[in-house]
Write a protein that holds these residues in place. Structure first.
Motif, short mmCIF file in Angstrom:
data_model
loop_
_atom_site.label_atom_id
_atom_site.label_comp_id
_atom_site.label_asym_id
_atom_site.label_seq_id
_atom_site.Cartn_x
_atom_site.Cartn_y
_atom_site.Cartn_z
N GLU A 170 0.82 -1.23 0.00
CA GLU A 170 0.00 0.00 0.00
C GLU A 170 0.84 1.27 0.00
O GLU A 170 0.29 2.37 -0.13
CB GLU A 170 -0.87 0.05 1.28
N GLY A 171 2.15 1.15 0.21
CA GLY A 171 2.95 2.35 0.42
C GLY A 171 2.72 2.84 1.84
O GLY A 171 2.10 2.15 2.65
N GLN A 172 3.18 4.06 2.11
CA GLN A 172 3.02 4.57 3.47
C GLN A 172 1.55 4.76 3.81
O GLN A 172 1.11 4.52 4.92
CB GLN A 172 3.76 5.89 3.62
N SER A 173 0.78 5.22 2.83
CA SER A 173 -0.67 5.37 3.03
C SER A 173 -1.30 5.35 1.64
O SER A 173 -0.73 5.88 0.69
CB SER A 173 -0.95 6.71 3.71
N ILE A 174 -2.46 4.73 1.54
CA ILE A 174 -3.01 4.52 0.20
C ILE A 174 -3.37 5.84 -0.49
O ILE A 174 -3.22 5.99 -1.69
CB ILE A 174 -4.20 3.52 0.25
N LEU A 175 -3.82 6.83 0.27
CA LEU A 175 -4.25 8.10 -0.34
C LEU A 175 -3.15 9.16 -0.31
O LEU A 175 -2.95 9.88 -1.28
CB LEU A 175 -5.49 8.64 0.37
N GLU A 176 -2.46 9.26 0.84
CA GLU A 176 -1.44 10.31 0.96
C GLU A 176 -0.05 9.72 0.83
O GLU A 176 0.61 9.42 1.80
CB GLU A 176 -1.57 11.02 2.31
N CYS A 177 0.32 9.52 -0.40
CA CYS A 177 1.62 8.89 -0.64
C CYS A 177 2.30 9.64 -1.77
O CYS A 177 1.68 9.87 -2.81
CB CYS A 177 1.35 7.45 -1.08
N ASP A 178 3.58 10.04 -1.55
CA ASP A 178 4.22 10.70 -2.69
C ASP A 178 4.60 9.64 -3.73
O ASP A 178 4.62 8.44 -3.44
CB ASP A 178 5.42 11.56 -2.25
N GLU A 179 4.86 10.10 -4.92
CA GLU A 179 5.13 9.24 -6.08
C GLU A 179 6.16 8.15 -5.75
O GLU A 179 6.00 6.98 -6.07
CB GLU A 179 5.61 10.15 -7.22
N HIS A 180 7.19 8.59 -5.02
CA HIS A 180 8.32 7.76 -4.67
C HIS A 180 7.92 6.55 -3.81
O HIS A 180 8.44 5.45 -3.94
CB HIS A 180 9.23 8.71 -3.89
N LYS A 181 6.94 6.80 -2.89
CA LYS A 181 6.61 5.76 -1.90
C LYS A 181 5.37 4.95 -2.22
O LYS A 181 4.94 4.11 -1.43
CB LYS A 181 6.46 6.42 -0.52
N LYS A 182 4.77 5.21 -3.38
CA LYS A 182 3.58 4.44 -3.77
C LYS A 182 3.88 2.94 -3.73
O LYS A 182 4.96 2.50 -4.15
CB LYS A 182 3.21 4.77 -5.21
N GLY A 183 2.90 2.16 -3.28
CA GLY A 183 3.09 0.72 -3.20
C GLY A 183 2.66 0.01 -4.48
O GLY A 183 2.31 0.64 -5.48
N LEU A 184 2.65 -1.32 -4.40
CA LEU A 184 2.28 -2.12 -5.57
C LEU A 184 0.87 -1.79 -6.04
O LEU A 184 0.62 -1.71 -7.24
CB LEU A 184 2.36 -3.62 -5.22
N LEU A 185 -0.05 -1.61 -5.09
CA LEU A 185 -1.46 -1.41 -5.48
C LEU A 185 -1.64 -0.18 -6.35
O LEU A 185 -2.27 -0.25 -7.41
CB LEU A 185 -2.31 -1.25 -4.21
N GLN A 186 -1.08 0.95 -5.91
CA GLN A 186 -1.25 2.18 -6.69
C GLN A 186 -0.58 2.02 -8.07
O GLN A 186 -1.12 2.48 -9.08
CB GLN A 186 -0.61 3.38 -5.98
N ARG A 187 0.57 1.36 -8.08
CA ARG A 187 1.29 1.24 -9.35
C ARG A 187 0.59 0.28 -10.31
O ARG A 187 0.54 0.50 -11.52
CB ARG A 187 2.74 0.78 -9.09
N VAL A 188 0.02 -0.80 -9.75
CA VAL A 188 -0.73 -1.74 -10.60
C VAL A 188 -1.92 -1.01 -11.24
O VAL A 188 -2.15 -1.11 -12.45
CB VAL A 188 -1.23 -2.96 -9.77
N THR A 189 -2.66 -0.26 -10.43
CA THR A 189 -3.85 0.39 -11.00
C THR A 189 -3.44 1.46 -12.01
O THR A 189 -4.06 1.60 -13.06
CB THR A 189 -4.77 0.98 -9.91
N ASP A 190 -2.36 2.21 -11.72
CA ASP A 190 -1.88 3.21 -12.71
C ASP A 190 -1.58 2.53 -14.04
O ASP A 190 -1.96 3.02 -15.10
CB ASP A 190 -0.60 3.90 -12.22
N GLU A 191 -0.93 1.37 -13.98
CA GLU A 191 -0.54 0.73 -15.24
C GLU A 191 -1.77 0.13 -15.95
O GLU A 191 -1.89 0.21 -17.17
CB GLU A 191 0.54 -0.35 -15.03
N LEU A 192 -2.69 -0.44 -15.18
CA LEU A 192 -3.91 -0.99 -15.79
C LEU A 192 -4.67 0.12 -16.54
O LEU A 192 -5.08 -0.05 -17.68
CB LEU A 192 -4.83 -1.60 -14.72
N PHE A 193 -4.81 1.27 -15.87
CA PHE A 193 -5.56 2.35 -16.53
C PHE A 193 -4.75 3.00 -17.64
O PHE A 193 -5.32 3.57 -18.56
CB PHE A 193 -6.07 3.37 -15.50
N GLY A 194 -3.41 2.87 -17.56
CA GLY A 194 -2.56 3.33 -18.67
C GLY A 194 -2.90 2.54 -19.93
O GLY A 194 -3.05 3.09 -21.02
N PHE A 195 -3.07 1.22 -19.78
CA PHE A 195 -3.46 0.37 -20.92
C PHE A 195 -4.83 0.80 -21.46
O PHE A 195 -5.07 0.81 -22.65
CB PHE A 195 -3.56 -1.09 -20.47
#
Ligand code: ATP
Ligand code: MG
Length: 404
Positions: free
Chosen positions: A130-155
């Motif tokens: 989840e990173g440090q926090s699911i909503l308040e997370c800077d780009e650097h600390k985003k976890g797998l979940l935020q990155r997975v969804t970013d890439e899915l919606f990128g597609f």
């Protein structure tokens, strides 16, 4: 890199095994043969303040390279090899790119993928997920979940050949051996079912259609807030349940969908260390029991000595049956403390990862754009589900596959 130490290699180099004639026959049937369908990585979190206070900068790790290291406790030095080791200075992005990004691509092609985080309580599973926090997370600390969804919606934003997809998500937890819907707490004992088209699924779980990453993040924050947590001496916000984040990617013109499940497992714990009492103690017992059931399933799958794998011993193993049995691309992130204070727990986690790496199976490979693959896939599915239910896997000793 440190000096070379001559120690017994705990994990055999799997790549070196010869492929048996049976495997060669499987290959001819258009199957992509891999020695293991499970990618296993290790992540060491930075030392925490308690570990620094007691031991300063001391760690139990002697690193060789990005795949191998020696872990020391007071009794032994053990060398481990994994697909990738993320040391304490690793970035969230490194973990995402190695572990999750290839699975996102698979899921967009209609295949299934799972990522599990495993390890001692306080070892960094939620941080990685989840990173440090699911909503308040800077780009650097985003976890797998935020990155997975970013890439899915990128597609989705840049579709190949104008393909249209819809994405639905569910969030459930396995708490005290009951499956609870984290989007609707009135559904507190959902059944796990299996079907040919959906594989293993949680029947009746709320599915929310999501159209962009920020919608997903809002949903995740609601689900995470509903999750069972408790305060232990090892972690102020210790997860007391196994949490399943489920994303279903449906191609509008096809009947099949790809499913991506991220599993944040509750941490194994030594009760005397976490100071659990009362409800926390009952939770700890249930968590440890289901993790033992997972360990037993993996031992059965890799020992080659048993005909019956006890997937139904716990909700967790039942849900993970297809991930372990070969019908899904699976990645495991073993989270560990680097400190000698937690050496026995870290060694136990590392041994678990080593064991999981020995599961071998056959994974299907189909070109994403070939519509005829749908019928091929259906045929292969039934073969695989037959294999899975009859527990046929590569046997550890012969490196062969049992075809029913
Ligand atoms: N790689 C990391 N970098 C920085 N801080 C980390 C890292 N991993 C973990 N931490 C910190 O360590 C603490 C415990 O981590 P976390 O909550 O992720 O543990 P957990 O494995 O989920 O534990 P539990 O099983 O009890 O839920 C948190 O404060 C977290 O921010
Ligand atoms: Mg946690």
């Amino acid at each position: 890199m440190g000096p070379t130490i001559s120690l017994p290699l705990l994990v055999s180099p799997l790549k070196a095994y010869a492929i048996s004639p049976t495997l060669a026959r499987q290959d001819q049937r258009n199957w992509k043969v891999k020695m293991s369908n499970v990618t296993v990585c290790v992540r060491f979190r930075p030392l925490n303040s308690k570990e620094r206070r007691i031991n300063g900068d001391l760690t139990g790790i002697h690193s060789f390279d990005s795949e191998s290291f020696v872990f020391k406790d007071e009794k032994e030095d053990v060398r481990f090899c994994f697909d990738k080791v993320f040391y304490s200075d690793s970035e969230q992005l490194d973990v995402y790119e190695f572990l999750a990004s290839p699975i996102v691509e698979d899921v967009m092609s209609g295949l299934n993928g799972k990522i599990l985080t495993y390890g001692q309580t306080g070892a960094g599973k939620a941080y990685s997920m989840e990173g440090q926090s699911i909503l308040e997370c800077d780009e650097h600390k985003k976890g797998l979940l935020q990155r997975v969804t970013d890439e899915l919606f990128g597609f989705l934003r840049h579709p190949v050949d104008n393909k249209k997809f819809t994405i639905k998500m569910s969030m459930v937890e396995i708490y005290m051996e009951k499956v609870r819907d984290l989007f609707d707490l009135s559904k507190d004992n959902l059944p796990i079912k299996e079907s040919k088209t959906r594989g293993i699924f949680i029947s009746g779980a709320t599915e929310i259609t999501v159209t962009n990453s920020s919608e997903v993040q809002q949903c995740l924050s609601i689900g995470i807030a509903n999750r069972a947590v408790g305060e232990t001496q090892m972690n102020l916000t210790s997860s007391r349940s196994h949490c399943l984040y489920i994303f279903i990617v449906q191609h509008e013109e096809r009947s099949r969908s790809g499913k991506f499940v991220l599993v944040d497992l509750a941490g194994s714990e030594k009760v005397e260390k976490t100071g659990a009492e009362g409800r926390l103690l009952e939770e700890a017992k249930t968590i440890n029991k289901s993790l033992s059931a997972l360990g037993n399933v993996i031992n059965s799958l890799t020992s080659g000595k048993t005909n019956h794998v006890r997937y139904r011993d716990s909700k967790l193993t039942r849900f993970l049956q297809d991930a372990l049995g070969g019908n899904s691309r699976t990645a495991l992130l073993c989270c560990c403390s680097p400190s000698p204070l937690n050496a026995s727990e870290s060694l136990s986690t590392l041994r678990f990862g080593t064991r999981l790496k020995l599961i071998k199976s056959v994974q299907r490979s189909f070109p994403a754009d070939d519509d005829s693959s749908i019928s091929k896939q259906a045929t292969s599915d039934s073969i695989i589900s037959k294999q899975t239910t009859s527990d046929s896997i590569f046997q550890q000793d012969s490196y062969d596959i049992i075809v029913q």
